[in-house]
Scaffold this active site. Structure first.
Site, PDB file in Angstrom:
ATOM      1  N   HIS A  47       0.824  -1.205   0.000  1.00 22.34           N
ATOM      2  CA  HIS A  47       0.000   0.000   0.000  1.00 22.34           C
ATOM      3  C   HIS A  47       0.862   1.260   0.000  1.00 22.34           C
ATOM      4  CE1 HIS A  47      -3.802  -2.214   1.604  1.00 22.34           C
ATOM      5  NE2 HIS A  47      -3.754  -2.177   0.291  1.00 22.34           N
ATOM      6  N   CYS A 102       3.370 -11.962   2.390  1.00 22.78           N
ATOM      7  CA  CYS A 102       4.358 -11.914   3.469  1.00 22.78           C
ATOM      8  C   CYS A 102       4.354 -13.246   4.212  1.00 22.78           C
ATOM      9  CB  CYS A 102       4.011 -10.784   4.431  1.00 22.78           C
ATOM     10  SG  CYS A 102       5.036 -10.789   5.927  1.00 22.78           S
ATOM     11  N   GLU A 132      -5.655  -8.051   3.587  1.00 18.80           N
ATOM     12  CA  GLU A 132      -5.126  -9.148   4.407  1.00 18.80           C
ATOM     13  C   GLU A 132      -6.255  -9.929   5.075  1.00 18.80           C
ATOM     14  OE1 GLU A 132      -2.610  -9.936   8.463  1.00 18.80           O
ATOM     15  OE2 GLU A 132      -2.039  -8.164   7.292  1.00 18.80           O
ATOM     16  N   CYS A 201       2.839  -8.594  13.586  1.00 17.04           N
ATOM     17  CA  CYS A 201       4.206  -8.889  13.148  1.00 17.04           C
ATOM     18  C   CYS A 201       5.244  -8.041  13.886  1.00 17.04           C
ATOM     19  CB  CYS A 201       4.332  -8.731  11.636  1.00 17.04           C
ATOM     20  SG  CYS A 201       4.640  -7.073  11.072  1.00 17.04           S
TER      21      CYS A 201
END
Length: 327
Positions: A47, A102, A132, A201
């Site tokens: 993004h 990812c 996501e 994360c």
């Protein structure tokens, strides 16, 4: 000539690209080098408009869905992950695809699958409509994942069996906000299973901690990032909650209203995980045109995570040939 007013810039570190974003961008760049243009990319690879436009200049073509991808060209799936239906459709059509999801998002996908196989319904903490979240929910059949966005949602959700639940989270959420939602979940559903390891994360956590370190000591915070970037928007929220109400999201230096910042003497700067460092440098250069600037870096963590590229891009005989024939 009027002397420039002084300005101390506190640079949050870590900031900017994380390992997953770096890998995703490299996948597109290496695919372009290896196979030539065009390389199609389903959704924004990350993004950030600056990144997308830079890749477009190299020959990448960004599309919303696979039906816009012609036969015989490589297609890359974005870093946010995709529902299982997307690679299934690519395989049905015989498209050569590279998955830039990812690896930390992929771990959430695999955990959700494991819970489903073991008979648990998954409660996903995340933002509705974010790619996501769409990708994670799309790993399982309809109804197998229940989405919650707020503490209030926890009281409203209906589940199949309170004794057979597990939770997962979007990787780019606010650590503090998620803790409140999680506490509510565990209070209502004491038997709910937790992830083996935190889903949010390392990069999201580190960037939020760095912003917390600088926010109380500055007059304003600028977060470099896109308006559709979850982790960048969370950085603004974290900065405000940590003591800097004048925190704002900007895409690049040209977007900054310097008049509104004319009274500041201490400025915090950070960048979301999909924002390149060149945009930070651009803001510092713009500040130097208006202020006598001194820069201090405030580091709260050191990152050394690196994710490998797909084998198709590292093996001598790649899996795709420009002629459109799978090797």
């Amino acid at each position: 000539m009027t002397a420039k007013p002084p300005l101390t810039i506190l640079l949050a570190a870590p900031r900017g690209f994380c390992a997953g974003v770096d890998r995703a961008i490299q996948i597109v760049e290496v695919a372009l080098e290896r196979y030539g243009a065009p390389v199609y990319v389903r959704h924004e690879i990350v993004h950030n408009r600056f990144v997308v436009e830079s890749l477009e200049a190299l020959g990448a073509i960004f599309v919303d869905e696979l039906d816009e991808v012609p036969d015989g060209v490589p297609v890359v799936f974005s870093a946010h992950g995709v529902p299982k239906a997307v690679p299934a459709e690519a395989e049905r059509r015989g498209l050569f695809y590279l998955d830039a999801t990812c690896p930390l998002v992929s771990k959430v996908h695999r955990a959700a699958e494991r819970h489903h196989v073991e008979g648990r319904q998954v409660v996903l903490i995340g933002h509705a409509g974010h790619p996501e979240v769409v990708g994670t929910m799309g790993q399982l059949p309809p109804g197998a994942v229940v989405l919650v966005e707020t503490v209030e949602d926890v009281a409203r959700i209906e589940v199949e069996d309170p004794e057979n639940l597990a939770f997962a989270t979007q990787t780019t959420l606010s650590v503090d906000e998620t803790a409140g939602i999680l506490a509510a979940l565990q209070a209502r559903f004491p038997a709910i299973s937790s992830p083996r390891k935190e889903d949010i994360c390392y990069a999201t956590t580190n960037r939020q901690q760095a912003v917390k370190a600088i926010a109380p000591g500055v007059d304003a915070v600028l977060v470099l990032g896109a308006p559709n970037s979850s982790n960048s928007k969370r950085l603004v929220e974290v900065a405000k909650n940590a003591g800097c109400p004048r925190a704002q999201l900007v895409q690049r230096a040209a977007d900054i209203d310097w008049t509104a910042l004319s009274d500041i003497r201490r400025l915090g700067i950070t960048a979301g995980a999909s924002a390149p460092e060149v945009l930070v440098e651009e803001v510092i250069a713009a500040a130097k045109e208006r202020f006598q600037v001194s820069v201090e870096q405030v580091r709260t963590a050191t990152e050394d995570v690196v994710f490998k590229l797909p084998k198709a891009l590292t093996e001598e005989d790649g899996a795709f040939r420009k002629a459109g024939v799978d090797a």
